[in-house]
Write a protein that holds these residues in place. Structure first.
Motif, PDB file in Angstrom:
ATOM      1  N   VAL A 141      53.745 -23.027 115.597  1.00  0.00           N
ATOM      2  CA  VAL A 141      52.880 -23.145 114.168  1.00  0.00           C
ATOM      3  C   VAL A 141      51.673 -21.923 114.629  1.00  0.00           C
ATOM      4  O   VAL A 141      51.194 -22.211 115.789  1.00  0.00           O
ATOM      5  N   ASN A 142      51.338 -21.280 113.927  1.00  0.00           N
ATOM      6  CA  ASN A 142      50.600 -20.086 113.916  1.00  0.00           C
ATOM      7  C   ASN A 142      49.522 -19.768 113.222  1.00  0.00           C
ATOM      8  O   ASN A 142      49.481 -19.050 112.125  1.00  0.00           O
ATOM      9  N   GLY A 143      48.498 -20.679 113.164  1.00  0.00           N
ATOM     10  CA  GLY A 143      47.474 -20.613 112.175  1.00  0.00           C
ATOM     11  C   GLY A 143      47.557 -21.247 111.031  1.00  0.00           C
ATOM     12  O   GLY A 143      47.540 -20.513 109.897  1.00  0.00           O
ATOM     13  N   VAL A 144      47.553 -22.385 110.815  1.00  0.00           N
ATOM     14  CA  VAL A 144      48.115 -23.088 109.234  1.00  0.00           C
ATOM     15  C   VAL A 144      46.806 -23.786 108.856  1.00  0.00           C
ATOM     16  O   VAL A 144      45.911 -24.456 109.734  1.00  0.00           O
ATOM     17  N   GLY A 198      43.237 -23.720 110.732  1.00  0.00           N
ATOM     18  CA  GLY A 198      43.709 -22.656 111.933  1.00  0.00           C
ATOM     19  C   GLY A 198      44.525 -23.460 112.824  1.00  0.00           C
ATOM     20  O   GLY A 198      44.544 -22.913 114.160  1.00  0.00           O
ATOM     21  N   VAL A 199      45.364 -24.544 112.690  1.00  0.00           N
ATOM     22  CA  VAL A 199      46.178 -25.299 113.720  1.00  0.00           C
ATOM     23  C   VAL A 199      47.294 -24.321 114.329  1.00  0.00           C
ATOM     24  O   VAL A 199      48.043 -23.659 113.446  1.00  0.00           O
ATOM     25  N   GLU A 200      47.371 -24.474 115.682  1.00  0.00           N
ATOM     26  CA  GLU A 200      48.500 -23.581 116.349  1.00  0.00           C
ATOM     27  C   GLU A 200      49.043 -24.540 117.298  1.00  0.00           C
ATOM     28  O   GLU A 200      48.533 -25.374 117.721  1.00  0.00           O
ATOM     29  N   GLY A 236      45.695 -24.670 119.300  1.00  0.00           N
ATOM     30  CA  GLY A 236      44.377 -24.308 118.915  1.00  0.00           C
ATOM     31  C   GLY A 236      44.070 -25.120 117.424  1.00  0.00           C
ATOM     32  O   GLY A 236      45.084 -25.465 116.668  1.00  0.00           O
ATOM     33  N   GLY A 237      42.727 -24.590 116.786  1.00  0.00           N
ATOM     34  CA  GLY A 237      42.472 -25.126 115.596  1.00  0.00           C
ATOM     35  C   GLY A 237      42.182 -26.567 115.476  1.00  0.00           C
ATOM     36  O   GLY A 237      41.877 -27.203 116.661  1.00  0.00           O
ATOM     37  N   SER A 238      41.886 -27.299 114.357  1.00  0.00           N
ATOM     38  CA  SER A 238      41.317 -28.573 114.310  1.00  0.00           C
ATOM     39  C   SER A 238      41.967 -29.346 113.241  1.00  0.00           C
ATOM     40  O   SER A 238      42.513 -28.757 112.445  1.00  0.00           O
TER      41      SER A 238
END
Length: 684
Positions: A384-387, A362-364, A422-424
């Motif tokens: 980047v929108n939620g990878v 969920g990387v942003e 955002g995300g990890s």
């Protein structure tokens, strides 16, 4: 001199070049950049000129247009345009000829466009200057030219400046300028180098359209035989300032008669090649232009050379009807054998059953832009929108997509050069998304990056030896300067460079050699993962083959894992086990490279694969460009350009597994196949 020009309808060739010689005068003597080049281009014909950097392609083009200045000199030969000698034209006659009857499109549109003038003024400048029509009519024609070149909303775009356009759009503007006065001759010098395959396909379609619609004679210069094969009927292969083969393009691609052309043809990756197969490459370097060898100039690098090649310089001989080659081996009409590459050594398969080595969840990444005024709200770029993506041990994972889709930003997030919004980001079981600078410093040796431009990533004031020793000493991997020097020699040998090169500076290396140095620096600390961001996109096909073969060898020997970012899908197919396709900051398709690229399920992947410049491949050219990252569209991000979009696409699709190992973010996966439609336009 009579200023009249022959009409288009006669039989005189548009361009006739005979025994052209261009030299650069240096303190060490004359450098023979173009050495006896001859060819002819008729009305409605397309000629491709192909060769690696330094072969003389661009100098030939500049010589044809008389755009060279001291220390360059044309010392022999003739250049005739519709029967008129260009080399005898006065400055006034050249000004009247250039941009009117003959035009040139340069490789870098940003340097070819004036940054302080609006687009419309630059498109109409030649129309008005050559007296073709008054300014009001020229304005109307300029907007129509932009529309014909595929520029979206040309009325609005006409008032823009060059920096407000993407690379593909700038190249379209250059094309509009080049054809503004319907020239009889258009010279295009590497017009698609480093462009996305989709934009490249659009530019090539424009060239084909000009040739067919207006009968424009086109000279297309490229280092990519695939590009030449999709546009040009004939090709001239150049090496060390000479034409070494000239024939119909299809014949050269199928049965090259000069060993250099043979190597170029076989160095190009293809979608139908097996993953991990080594590419044909030519080791060594072109000869010294100050002191060319007595015999064949390709002889030191030729795998087919015979004794005569070293002492007797071959002329350009007819080896079969309509075919000429500068080679003693094929002078009797024989063909060269197909390449026999050693079978790829057994490579330990990726460990897909273990936990991923590197994983994004969920990387942003969002970038806040400066306010234009105190009252204006701050704009945000949604890069980047939620990878979600995972790289396993000993795996090569490719990430592909158009410019601006977020590939490079994702690479910087995974290597923690950027901190995610955002995300990890999990690396070896630890979340490093928000790790401190000290914590990131500790994991740097295991997570390295190779950048697209090696010259920009190397310090020009440091020798290569110092640049390679720096990380060894900073991370205490070498006990002393002497130990670091020994390790530097080992690293250079690992990437196929001589240890003695350590004393050289970056400017003393070729592009391919600098990329090898960048790879050596990434390997200095024994990493587990190497993230390679477009490492071969701007390299000649031969140098590209050398670098890819090197990376394949290193993966086999050192057990590396690669995250390989590229816009060339054939390269990804040859190098990667799996591939992830990005669009507007999201993954839209993911799976085994051979399956995704041979049987794509997402309409965007279909368009990408169809745009690969291989002769005979049916085009699916998408109109328009991706939406702005400043304001993300609702629903499916690809909906406005999708040929199968329906009402259900107003809801954003999830990336789900549709068949084992294949994940697609589409409500109708597999609903579109390239054989059903030859050309797509933007859905309004």
């Amino acid at each position: 001199m009579d200023g009249s020009l022959p009409a288009h309808g006669n039989q005189i060739p548009v361009l006739e070049v005979r025994n052209l010689h261009t030299v650069f005068m240096t303190d060490d003597g004359p450098v023979h950049a173009v050495d006896g080049v001859s060819f002819t281009v008729g009305a409605g014909e397309t000629l491709g000129i192909v060769g690696e950097s330094g072969s003389g392609k661009s100098v030939t083009a500049l010589s044809l247009m008389r755009l060279l200045e001291e220390p360059a000199r044309i010392i022999g030969g003739s250049v005739r345009f519709q029967g008129r000698d260009v080399l005898e034209m006065s400055r006034a006659e050249l000004r009247a000829w250039r941009g009117d009857r003959a035009a040139m499109v340069f490789q870098d549109p940003m340097t070819g466009l004036n940054p302080v003038l609006r687009i419309l003024g630059q498109v109409t400048e030649h129309i008005v200057a050559h007296g073709r029509m008054p300014k009001a009519a020229a304005t109307k024609r300029g907007i129509e030219l932009l529309r014909r070149m595929g520029v979206a909303a040309p009325e609005r775009a006409a008032a823009s400046f060059p920096h407000e356009f993407s690379g593909g759009m700038r190249q379209r503007v250059m094309m509009a300028i080049g054809v503004a006065n319907d020239p009889a001759l258009l010279i295009a010098d590497e017009p698609t180098t480093a462009l996305d395959v989709t934009i490249q396909a659009q530019i090539l379609d424009l060239l084909r359209g000009l040739n067919e619609e207006f009968g424009t004679a086109i000279v297309l210069i490229s280092h990519d035989l695939g590009v030449i094969g999709t546009v040009c009927r004939r090709v001239a292969v150049m090496y060390a300032g000479e034409v070494v083969e000239e024939a119909a393009t299809a014949e050269v691609l199928a049965d090259p008669r000069h060993p250099y052309a043979w190597a170029l043809v076989n160095a190009v990756p293809r979608l139908d090649a097996p993953t991990g197969a080594r590419l044909t490459s030519i080791e060594g370097a072109p000869p010294d232009a100050l002191n060319p060898p007595k015999g064949c100039r390709f002889e030191p690098r030729c795998p087919f050379r015979v004794q005569r090649c070293a002492t007797d310089h071959p002329p350009l001989m007819e080896v079969s009807p309509g075919r000429r080659a500068r080679c003693w081996v094929t002078a009797d009409g024989r063909s060269l054998p197909r390449p026999t590459l050693p079978a790829a050594a057994e490579v330990e398969l990726p460990r897909m059953d273990e936990s991923p080595l590197l994983e994004a969840l969920g990387v942003e990444k969002h970038f806040k832009l400066p306010r234009k005024s105190f009252l204006a709200p701050a704009a945000t770029v949604h890069a980047v929108n939620g990878v979600d993506i995972a790289l396993h041990r000993r795996e090569s994972l490719g990430v592909v997509g158009e410019s601006g889709c977020g590939k490079s930003t994702l690479a910087r997030l995974l290597t923690r050069l950027h901190e995610p919004t955002g995300g990890s980001v999990m690396f070896e079981g630890h979340d490093i998304a928000h790790a401190t600078a000290a914590e990131v410093r500790g994991l740097r040796p295991r997570l390295q990056m190779v950048f697209q431009d090696p010259y920009a990533s190397l310090n020009p004031r440091m020798t290569i030896g110092d640049a390679l020793a720096e990380p060894l000493l900073a991370h205490r991997r070498a006990a002393s300067g002497k130990a670091a020097k020994e390790r530097v020699g080992e690293l250079l040998a690992t990437v196929g460079l001589k240890p003695s090169f350590a004393s050289r500076f970056p400017h003393e290396f070729s592009g391919g050699q600098r990329q090898r140095v960048s790879i050596a620096r990434a390997l200095a600390l024994d990493p587990a993962v190497v993230v390679a961001d477009e490492p071969v996109s701007a390299l000649d096909v031969n140098v590209q083959a050398q670098v890819l073969n090197l990376m394949l060898d290193l993966r086999q020997r050192l057990g590396l894992s690669y995250l390989f970012i590229a816009h060339d899908l054939a390269v990804v197919r040859a190098f990667c086990d799996r591939v992830a396709v990005m669009y507007l900051g999201r993954i839209v398709e993911q799976g085994p490279a051979d399956e995704v690229l041979s049987r794509p399920l997402h309409p965007y992947t279909v368009a990408l694969t169809s745009a690969i410049p291989e002769p005979g491949r049916q085009r699916v050219v998408l109109g328009g460009e991706p939406p702005s990252t400043l304001r993300l569209p609702a629903g499916c991000a690809f909906r406005a350009r999708c040929p199968v979009a329906r009402a259900e696409c107003e809801a954003p699709p999830s990336l789900v597994e549709v068949v084992p190992g294949r994940r697609v973010a589409c409500h109708f996966p597999g609903a579109f196949a390239p054989r059903t439609t030859a050309r797509l336009e933007t859905v309004r």
